[in-house]
Motif scaffolding. Sequence first.
Motif, PDB file in Angstrom:
ATOM      1  N   ALA A  29       0.813  -1.228   0.000  1.00 53.50           N
ATOM      2  CA  ALA A  29       0.000   0.000   0.000  1.00 53.50           C
ATOM      3  C   ALA A  29       0.841   1.270   0.000  1.00 53.50           C
ATOM      4  O   ALA A  29       0.698   2.118  -0.864  1.00 53.50           O
ATOM      5  CB  ALA A  29      -0.944  -0.010   1.191  1.00 53.50           C
ATOM      6  N   TRP A  30       1.757   1.394   0.995  1.00 50.30           N
ATOM      7  CA  TRP A  30       2.395   2.703   1.173  1.00 50.30           C
ATOM      8  C   TRP A  30       3.207   3.162  -0.030  1.00 50.30           C
ATOM      9  O   TRP A  30       3.085   4.340  -0.409  1.00 50.30           O
ATOM     10  CB  TRP A  30       3.244   2.730   2.442  1.00 50.30           C
ATOM     11  N   MET A  32       2.862   2.662  -3.151  1.00 54.51           N
ATOM     12  CA  MET A  32       1.945   3.122  -4.206  1.00 54.51           C
ATOM     13  C   MET A  32       1.298   4.454  -3.802  1.00 54.51           C
ATOM     14  O   MET A  32       1.266   5.410  -4.590  1.00 54.51           O
ATOM     15  CB  MET A  32       0.867   2.044  -4.379  1.00 54.51           C
ATOM     16  N   ILE A  33       0.802   4.502  -2.557  1.00 55.72           N
ATOM     17  CA  ILE A  33       0.069   5.699  -2.121  1.00 55.72           C
ATOM     18  C   ILE A  33       0.997   6.905  -2.087  1.00 55.72           C
ATOM     19  O   ILE A  33       0.692   7.967  -2.640  1.00 55.72           O
ATOM     20  CB  ILE A  33      -0.570   5.455  -0.734  1.00 55.72           C
ATOM     21  N   LYS A  35       3.848   7.324  -3.577  1.00 53.51           N
ATOM     22  CA  LYS A  35       4.315   7.677  -4.916  1.00 53.51           C
ATOM     23  C   LYS A  35       3.247   8.499  -5.637  1.00 53.51           C
ATOM     24  O   LYS A  35       3.543   9.559  -6.204  1.00 53.51           O
ATOM     25  CB  LYS A  35       4.632   6.401  -5.708  1.00 53.51           C
TER      26      LYS A  35
END
Lengths: 165, 381
Positions: A29-30, A32-33, A35
Motif C-alpha cells: 500500500a504505502w 503506491m500511495i 508515490k
Amino acid sequence: MELFTPDFGLIFWMFIAFGILFLILWRFAWPMILKSVDQRADLIDKGVEYAQAAQEQLANARRDAENYISEARREQAQILRDADKMKTQIVEQARVAAQAEAQKVMDNARLQIQQQQKEAEQQFRNRVSDFALQIAGRIVQNQMKQDKAQQQLVDSMLDEIEKNN
Amino acid sequence: MRLLIPAMTKIRLILISLLLAVFALPAAASDAGTADSGSTKIDPKAIIFEHLGDGYGWEVPFDHHHRIPLPVIVYASDGFHCFSSSHITHGETYADGGCTFRIAPEDSKYKGKVVEIVDGEEVRPWDFSITKNVCALFITVLIVVGVFLWLAAFLRRHPYKAPRKGLGAVEACVTFVYDGVIKPILGPQAKRFAPYLLSVFFFILVMNLMGLIVIFPGGANLTGNIAVTLVLSICTFLVTNIFANRHYWKEIFWPDVPLWLKFPIPIMPVIEIFGMFTKPAALTVRLFANMMGGHMIVITLTLLIFIFSAIAPVAGGAATVVSLIFSIFMLLIDTLVSFIQAYVFTMLSAIFIGMAQEQPHEAHGHETAAEIGKQIEETLV
C-alpha cells in the motif's frame, strides 16, 4: 490490576497483528500511495506553472492578434484608397483613350469625305468639260458649216493675234 | 432561513429524546435496582474495570447473560488446548482432554483469567486466547489493511486522479500526516520511515475510534490497554535503535561533555542509556493513560445515573440529563483525543527516529563518513 500489567497473550497477538499489518501495507500500500501522492503534487505544481505560462502566452497571442487585426485594418483601408485612386485613374485613362480614338475616327472620316468630295468634284469637272466640249464641238460644227463664217472667224483670230503682237 | 429549519428540527429531536431519557432511564434503573437490590448493589469500580478490561467473550447489547463466544487457546501442562469460551463464561469448569479449566473467581489472584486446575491449585497456563481485545485487534487490522489496499488499488487504477468522498478523506489524512509530520521532521529520510509511521498512525487512530463505538465491532478498550501501547512503543524503540547512525551511538556512549562526566564513572552514558528507555516508556504511558482516561470518564458519567437513581429517582432524572449531556460532550472530546493521540504518538516516534538520524553539525570529514555509512545502510535496506 489487569490494566497496568500487560497481558502475555495480548502482547503476543499485538506483535503478530501489527507485524502483519505493517508488512502488508509496507509491501502493497504505502509505496503506491506515497508515490501517487507525490506524483500528483508534482503534477499539480507543474500544471499551475503550465497554466500560468499558458495564460501569459494567451495574453501575448491576444495582443499579437489585436496587432495583426489593426494592421490588417490599416492595410485594408490603404488598399481601398489605392483601389479608388486606380479606378479614377483607369476611368480617366479610358476616357482619354476613347476620346483619342474617336478623334482619330472622326479625322479619318473627314479625310475620306474630303477625298471623296475631291474625287466627286473631279468627276463632275470631267463630266462638265466633256459636256462643254461636246456642246462646243456641236456649236463649232454648226457654225463651221458656212465658209464665210469660217473665214470670218479665222480673220478675227488673226486680228486678235496681230493686235496682241 | 432554509438552512435553519432542519437545524431547528434536529435540536427539537435531541430535546425530545433527552426528555424521554429523563423519564425512561431512571425508571429502568430503579426497576433494575429493586429487582436486584437484595442481592447486588451497584459496584462502580467493578463495572468500570469490567468495561475497560479484557474478556473471553464479547458483550451483546441489552443482554448481560449472553456473550459472543470467542476461542480460548492455552498452552497448559499437557500441550495446547483450544475451546470455545462459551464453556466457561459463567464460572463453570470445563474439561478439555486431560486438563480442567475455568475462569478464576473474584478472590483469586488470577481474577477473570483462564486458569488450569492442577491438584486443586490454580495454575495460569500460557494464554494465547483470542480475547475480546485480540478480536478487536484483528478487526482493526482488517479495516486498516482493507482501507489502504483499497486506496492503493484506486490509485493504481487511476493514476493522477484524486479520490473523492471516503477515500478522499483517507488520502487527506495520509497527506496530513506525511506532509505535516513525517516530511518536516525527517526531511530526506521521510520516504524511508513513512511506511512505519503511517502504519502506526492509522493503526492507533482506528483502534481509538473503534474503542468509542459502544457495541459489537467496537467497544474494546484497546489503546487504553498497556499491552497494546507497549508493543507499539517497543516497535518505535526498535526502529529508532536499529536504524540509528554512528553519531547517535557516539552521543550515547561518548557524548560531548567534560571528560570527568564520562570517563572513570560513566555518568552521562548511564543517563543517556536510561533515556533510550524512558522515551518509549513515555510513549506507552501517554497513549494508554489518555485513552483509558477518556473511556473511564464516559463510563463514570453513565454510572452516575444508576448511582443517583439508587439514592432517589428524582435525583436520577436530573443526573440523567446532566450525565447524558456530559457523556456526549466527552465522547466528542474523545473523538478529537483519538486523533490527537494517534498524531502525537506518530509525531514523537518520528522525532525519536529523526534524532537517531541526525548528523553531527561540525567536522566535515566525519559527516562524509557518516554519509557513506548512511548510503551503505540505505542500500542494505
